[in-house]
Design a protein around this motif. Structure first.
Motif, PDB file in Angstrom:
ATOM      1  N   TRP A  70       0.807  -1.221   0.000  1.00 60.68           N
ATOM      2  CA  TRP A  70       0.000   0.000   0.000  1.00 60.68           C
ATOM      3  C   TRP A  70       0.845   1.278   0.000  1.00 60.68           C
ATOM      4  O   TRP A  70       0.316   2.357   0.210  1.00 60.68           O
ATOM      5  CB  TRP A  70      -0.996   0.008   1.167  1.00 60.68           C
ATOM      6  N   THR A  71       2.163   1.130  -0.253  1.00 65.27           N
ATOM      7  CA  THR A  71       3.009   2.303  -0.493  1.00 65.27           C
ATOM      8  C   THR A  71       3.645   2.141  -1.869  1.00 65.27           C
ATOM      9  O   THR A  71       3.215   2.777  -2.820  1.00 65.27           O
ATOM     10  CB  THR A  71       4.081   2.476   0.599  1.00 65.27           C
ATOM     11  N   MET A  72       4.633   1.288  -1.991  1.00 60.85           N
ATOM     12  CA  MET A  72       5.176   1.006  -3.323  1.00 60.85           C
ATOM     13  C   MET A  72       4.194   0.178  -4.137  1.00 60.85           C
ATOM     14  O   MET A  72       4.044   0.361  -5.352  1.00 60.85           O
ATOM     15  CB  MET A  72       6.507   0.259  -3.194  1.00 60.85           C
ATOM     16  N   VAL A  73       3.486  -0.734  -3.467  1.00 62.84           N
ATOM     17  CA  VAL A  73       2.576  -1.662  -4.157  1.00 62.84           C
ATOM     18  C   VAL A  73       1.125  -1.314  -3.840  1.00 62.84           C
ATOM     19  O   VAL A  73       0.715  -1.301  -2.678  1.00 62.84           O
ATOM     20  CB  VAL A  73       2.851  -3.118  -3.727  1.00 62.84           C
ATOM     21  N   ASP A  74       0.358  -1.034  -4.884  1.00 56.09           N
ATOM     22  CA  ASP A  74      -1.082  -0.789  -4.753  1.00 56.09           C
ATOM     23  C   ASP A  74      -1.803  -2.077  -5.128  1.00 56.09           C
ATOM     24  O   ASP A  74      -1.899  -2.433  -6.307  1.00 56.09           O
ATOM     25  CB  ASP A  74      -1.505   0.356  -5.674  1.00 56.09           C
ATOM     26  N   HIS A  75      -2.322  -2.777  -4.136  1.00 56.15           N
ATOM     27  CA  HIS A  75      -2.962  -4.067  -4.394  1.00 56.15           C
ATOM     28  C   HIS A  75      -4.297  -3.928  -5.118  1.00 56.15           C
ATOM     29  O   HIS A  75      -4.857  -4.932  -5.568  1.00 56.15           O
ATOM     30  CB  HIS A  75      -3.138  -4.829  -3.074  1.00 56.15           C
ATOM     31  N   ASP A  76      -4.806  -2.697  -5.232  1.00 60.77           N
ATOM     32  CA  ASP A  76      -6.023  -2.462  -6.004  1.00 60.77           C
ATOM     33  C   ASP A  76      -5.724  -2.126  -7.460  1.00 60.77           C
ATOM     34  O   ASP A  76      -6.643  -2.035  -8.276  1.00 60.77           O
ATOM     35  CB  ASP A  76      -6.842  -1.323  -5.384  1.00 60.77           C
ATOM     36  N   ASP A  77      -4.452  -1.910  -7.780  1.00 65.67           N
ATOM     37  CA  ASP A  77      -4.027  -1.593  -9.144  1.00 65.67           C
ATOM     38  C   ASP A  77      -3.625  -2.908  -9.826  1.00 65.67           C
ATOM     39  O   ASP A  77      -2.464  -3.304  -9.814  1.00 65.67           O
ATOM     40  CB  ASP A  77      -2.850  -0.610  -9.100  1.00 65.67           C
ATOM     41  N   LYS A  78      -4.600  -3.586 -10.370  1.00 62.22           N
ATOM     42  CA  LYS A  78      -4.372  -4.941 -10.881  1.00 62.22           C
ATOM     43  C   LYS A  78      -3.383  -4.985 -12.047  1.00 62.22           C
ATOM     44  O   LYS A  78      -2.765  -6.023 -12.300  1.00 62.22           O
ATOM     45  CB  LYS A  78      -5.702  -5.575 -11.291  1.00 62.22           C
ATOM     46  N   SER A 128       6.019  20.118   8.294  1.00 63.84           N
ATOM     47  CA  SER A 128       7.391  20.474   7.935  1.00 63.84           C
ATOM     48  C   SER A 128       7.493  20.587   6.426  1.00 63.84           C
ATOM     49  O   SER A 128       6.784  19.889   5.694  1.00 63.84           O
ATOM     50  CB  SER A 128       8.362  19.392   8.439  1.00 63.84           C
ATOM     51  N   SER A 129       8.395  21.446   5.961  1.00 63.59           N
ATOM     52  CA  SER A 129       8.636  21.550   4.522  1.00 63.59           C
ATOM     53  C   SER A 129       9.289  20.289   3.982  1.00 63.59           C
ATOM     54  O   SER A 129       9.309  20.055   2.767  1.00 63.59           O
ATOM     55  CB  SER A 129       9.530  22.761   4.229  1.00 63.59           C
ATOM     56  N   ASN A 130       9.817  19.466   4.868  1.00 67.55           N
ATOM     57  CA  ASN A 130      10.430  18.199   4.459  1.00 67.55           C
ATOM     58  C   ASN A 130       9.428  17.057   4.415  1.00 67.55           C
ATOM     59  O   ASN A 130       9.798  15.927   4.092  1.00 67.55           O
ATOM     60  CB  ASN A 130      11.568  17.820   5.412  1.00 67.55           C
ATOM     61  N   LEU A 131       8.168  17.353   4.739  1.00 73.08           N
ATOM     62  CA  LEU A 131       7.127  16.321   4.767  1.00 73.08           C
ATOM     63  C   LEU A 131       6.081  16.626   3.707  1.00 73.08           C
ATOM     64  O   LEU A 131       5.443  17.675   3.729  1.00 73.08           O
ATOM     65  CB  LEU A 131       6.477  16.264   6.148  1.00 73.08           C
ATOM     66  N   PHE A 132       5.919  15.707   2.770  1.00 74.06           N
ATOM     67  CA  PHE A 132       4.998  15.896   1.651  1.00 74.06           C
ATOM     68  C   PHE A 132       3.839  14.922   1.760  1.00 74.06           C
ATOM     69  O   PHE A 132       4.049  13.712   1.877  1.00 74.06           O
ATOM     70  CB  PHE A 132       5.738  15.673   0.331  1.00 74.06           C
ATOM     71  N   GLN A 133       2.611  15.460   1.734  1.00 73.74           N
ATOM     72  CA  GLN A 133       1.426  14.615   1.752  1.00 73.74           C
ATOM     73  C   GLN A 133       0.910  14.512   0.319  1.00 73.74           C
ATOM     74  O   GLN A 133       0.354  15.464  -0.225  1.00 73.74           O
ATOM     75  CB  GLN A 133       0.374  15.180   2.701  1.00 73.74           C
ATOM     76  N   ALA A 134       1.122  13.369  -0.293  1.00 78.22           N
ATOM     77  CA  ALA A 134       0.817  13.181  -1.707  1.00 78.22           C
ATOM     78  C   ALA A 134      -0.683  13.207  -1.977  1.00 78.22           C
ATOM     79  O   ALA A 134      -1.499  12.923  -1.094  1.00 78.22           O
ATOM     80  CB  ALA A 134       1.409  11.856  -2.198  1.00 78.22           C
ATOM     81  N   SER A 135      -1.034  13.521  -3.203  1.00 78.75           N
ATOM     82  CA  SER A 135      -2.442  13.490  -3.622  1.00 78.75           C
ATOM     83  C   SER A 135      -2.744  12.238  -4.433  1.00 78.75           C
ATOM     84  O   SER A 135      -3.873  12.041  -4.877  1.00 78.75           O
ATOM     85  CB  SER A 135      -2.772  14.730  -4.453  1.00 78.75           C
ATOM     86  N   LYS A 136      -1.710  11.391  -4.618  1.00 77.43           N
ATOM     87  CA  LYS A 136      -1.886  10.162  -5.387  1.00 77.43           C
ATOM     88  C   LYS A 136      -1.594   8.944  -4.517  1.00 77.43           C
ATOM     89  O   LYS A 136      -0.922   9.042  -3.500  1.00 77.43           O
ATOM     90  CB  LYS A 136      -0.976  10.171  -6.619  1.00 77.43           C
ATOM     91  N   ARG A 137      -2.087   7.814  -4.965  1.00 76.28           N
ATOM     92  CA  ARG A 137      -1.933   6.567  -4.231  1.00 76.28           C
ATOM     93  C   ARG A 137      -0.566   5.932  -4.480  1.00 76.28           C
ATOM     94  O   ARG A 137      -0.007   6.025  -5.573  1.00 76.28           O
ATOM     95  CB  ARG A 137      -3.011   5.562  -4.648  1.00 76.28           C
ATOM     96  N   CYS A 138      -0.049   5.283  -3.467  1.00 76.50           N
ATOM     97  CA  CYS A 138       1.066   4.331  -3.588  1.00 76.50           C
ATOM     98  C   CYS A 138       2.207   4.864  -4.444  1.00 76.50           C
ATOM     99  O   CYS A 138       2.667   5.982  -4.221  1.00 76.50           O
ATOM    100  CB  CYS A 138       0.511   2.997  -4.083  1.00 76.50           C
ATOM    101  N   ALA A 139       2.704   4.062  -5.406  1.00 75.73           N
ATOM    102  CA  ALA A 139       3.868   4.475  -6.186  1.00 75.73           C
ATOM    103  C   ALA A 139       3.622   5.770  -6.948  1.00 75.73           C
ATOM    104  O   ALA A 139       4.562   6.532  -7.213  1.00 75.73           O
ATOM    105  CB  ALA A 139       4.280   3.365  -7.150  1.00 75.73           C
ATOM    106  N   GLY A 140       2.361   6.045  -7.281  1.00 77.61           N
ATOM    107  CA  GLY A 140       2.037   7.321  -7.912  1.00 77.61           C
ATOM    108  C   GLY A 140       2.367   8.486  -6.998  1.00 77.61           C
ATOM    109  O   GLY A 140       2.842   9.538  -7.449  1.00 77.61           O
ATOM    110  N   GLY A 141       2.124   8.308  -5.701  1.00 73.38           N
ATOM    111  CA  GLY A 141       2.476   9.336  -4.729  1.00 73.38           C
ATOM    112  C   GLY A 141       3.977   9.496  -4.570  1.00 73.38           C
ATOM    113  O   GLY A 141       4.483  10.602  -4.346  1.00 73.38           O
ATOM    114  N   ILE A 142       4.722   8.385  -4.680  1.00 69.92           N
ATOM    115  CA  ILE A 142       6.188   8.453  -4.591  1.00 69.92           C
ATOM    116  C   ILE A 142       6.746   9.247  -5.763  1.00 69.92           C
ATOM    117  O   ILE A 142       7.622  10.116  -5.587  1.00 69.92           O
ATOM    118  CB  ILE A 142       6.797   7.039  -4.551  1.00 69.92           C
ATOM    119  N   ILE A 143       6.230   8.996  -6.958  1.00 70.56           N
ATOM    120  CA  ILE A 143       6.658   9.758  -8.130  1.00 70.56           C
ATOM    121  C   ILE A 143       6.335  11.236  -7.936  1.00 70.56           C
ATOM    122  O   ILE A 143       7.150  12.123  -8.240  1.00 70.56           O
ATOM    123  CB  ILE A 143       5.979   9.217  -9.403  1.00 70.56           C
TER     124      ILE A 143
END
Length: 273
Positions: A20-28, A247-262
């Motif tokens: 549920w971070t690198m791997v989205d188990h709902d993204d088949k 913190s400016s070093n903390l980013f709350q992504a708007s995308k799921r899983c690996a999409g959020g990492i990108i």
């Protein structure tokens, strides 16, 4: 041993939880994971360090590799930071062995049997599968939710203290609980890795980015000097921590899983959007 992997300077280190971070188990179709793999290969792989930090044991990690197209990490941290693997599987098929230096540090003050006995007194704790019971980790499913689960955590901590066990209790995902040595966690494992990097090849000039979604990732975010990405599908316990530590070093992504990492790599200008 660490020197077998940490044999050159690295520009940047990316650390990620898996489920549920690198791997989205709902993204088949694994679209976001494949997009990350391609981005890492084209922009980072040559001079950067990829670290997977997972609550899974090595056994369950290998099962996940059979299910989804994971990239190949340079360092694997398993079982909620209690096992660190620098070596790759041998050509004879032998499994890699955990780093002995880290294992010896965790041995200090750890009484596994006493921790096991304390947890056995709480009927709300159901042991997870045998593969998840490790030398420095005891893992359970919590049968209750919400305030009742928090009460179980508190009771367990009291029983461990009464038994003289210096242990850490980590509740994550609203369902899972781990008992670890006091000096173990994903965060402590990362701190150990970064100290080895510093000693052997020097700190990465573009820093460290950690990525997570649940309570057992909190200590990753708390490691001094790192930047963090909380994916949008994160659990409440991590969201609460991030909201309490803006913190400016903390980013709350708007995308799921690996999409959020990108998205985080683009946000911190580590790659062009």
């Amino acid at each position: 041993m660490a020197a077998s992997v940490l044999n050159k300077a690295y520009r940047f280190i990316l650390v990620s939880d898996l489920d549920w971070t690198m791997v989205d188990h709902d993204d088949k179709e694994n679209k976001s994971l494949l997009a990350f793999n391609e981005l890492w290969k084209s922009h980072f792989q040559q001079d950067c360090l990829l670290v997977f930090s997972t609550g899974r044991s090595l056994t369950l990690y290998n099962e996940l590799r059979e299910e989804v197209p994971l990239g190949n990490p340079d360092v694997l941290i398993c079982s909620v930071g209690t096992e660190i693997f620098f070596e790759k599987p041998g050509t004879d098929g032998a499994e890699p062995q955990p780093d002995k230096k880290w294992t010896q540090l965790l041995d200090q003050g750890w009484n596994r049997q006493a921790a096991l006995d304390a947890a056995a007194q709480l009927p709300a704790l159901v042991p997870q599968g045998e593969s998840e019971q490790r030398p420095h980790k005891l893992s359970y499913h919590v049968k209750v939710k919400g305030d009742a689960a928090e009460k179980v955590v508190s009771e367990l901590e009291s029983k461990l203290k009464a038994a003289g066990v210096t242990a850490k209790v980590i509740y994550s995902g609203g369902a899972d609980l781990d008992i670890l040595p006091q000096h173990a966690s994903k965060g402590k494992g990362l701190e150990f890795l970064l100290s080895e990097v510093q000693e052997l090849v020097g700190a990465p000039k573009d820093g460290v980015l950690v990525n997570g979604d649940s309570g057992n990732d909190i200590e990753l975010f708390a490691v001094p000097g790192v930047r963090g990405c909380m994916v949008v599908n994160a659990h409440a316990e991590l969201k609460k921590w991030c909201d309490a530590h803006p913190s400016s070093n903390l980013f709350q992504a708007s995308k799921r899983c690996a999409g959020g990492i990108i998205e985080a790599l683009e946000h911190f200008q580590l790659v062009k959007s």
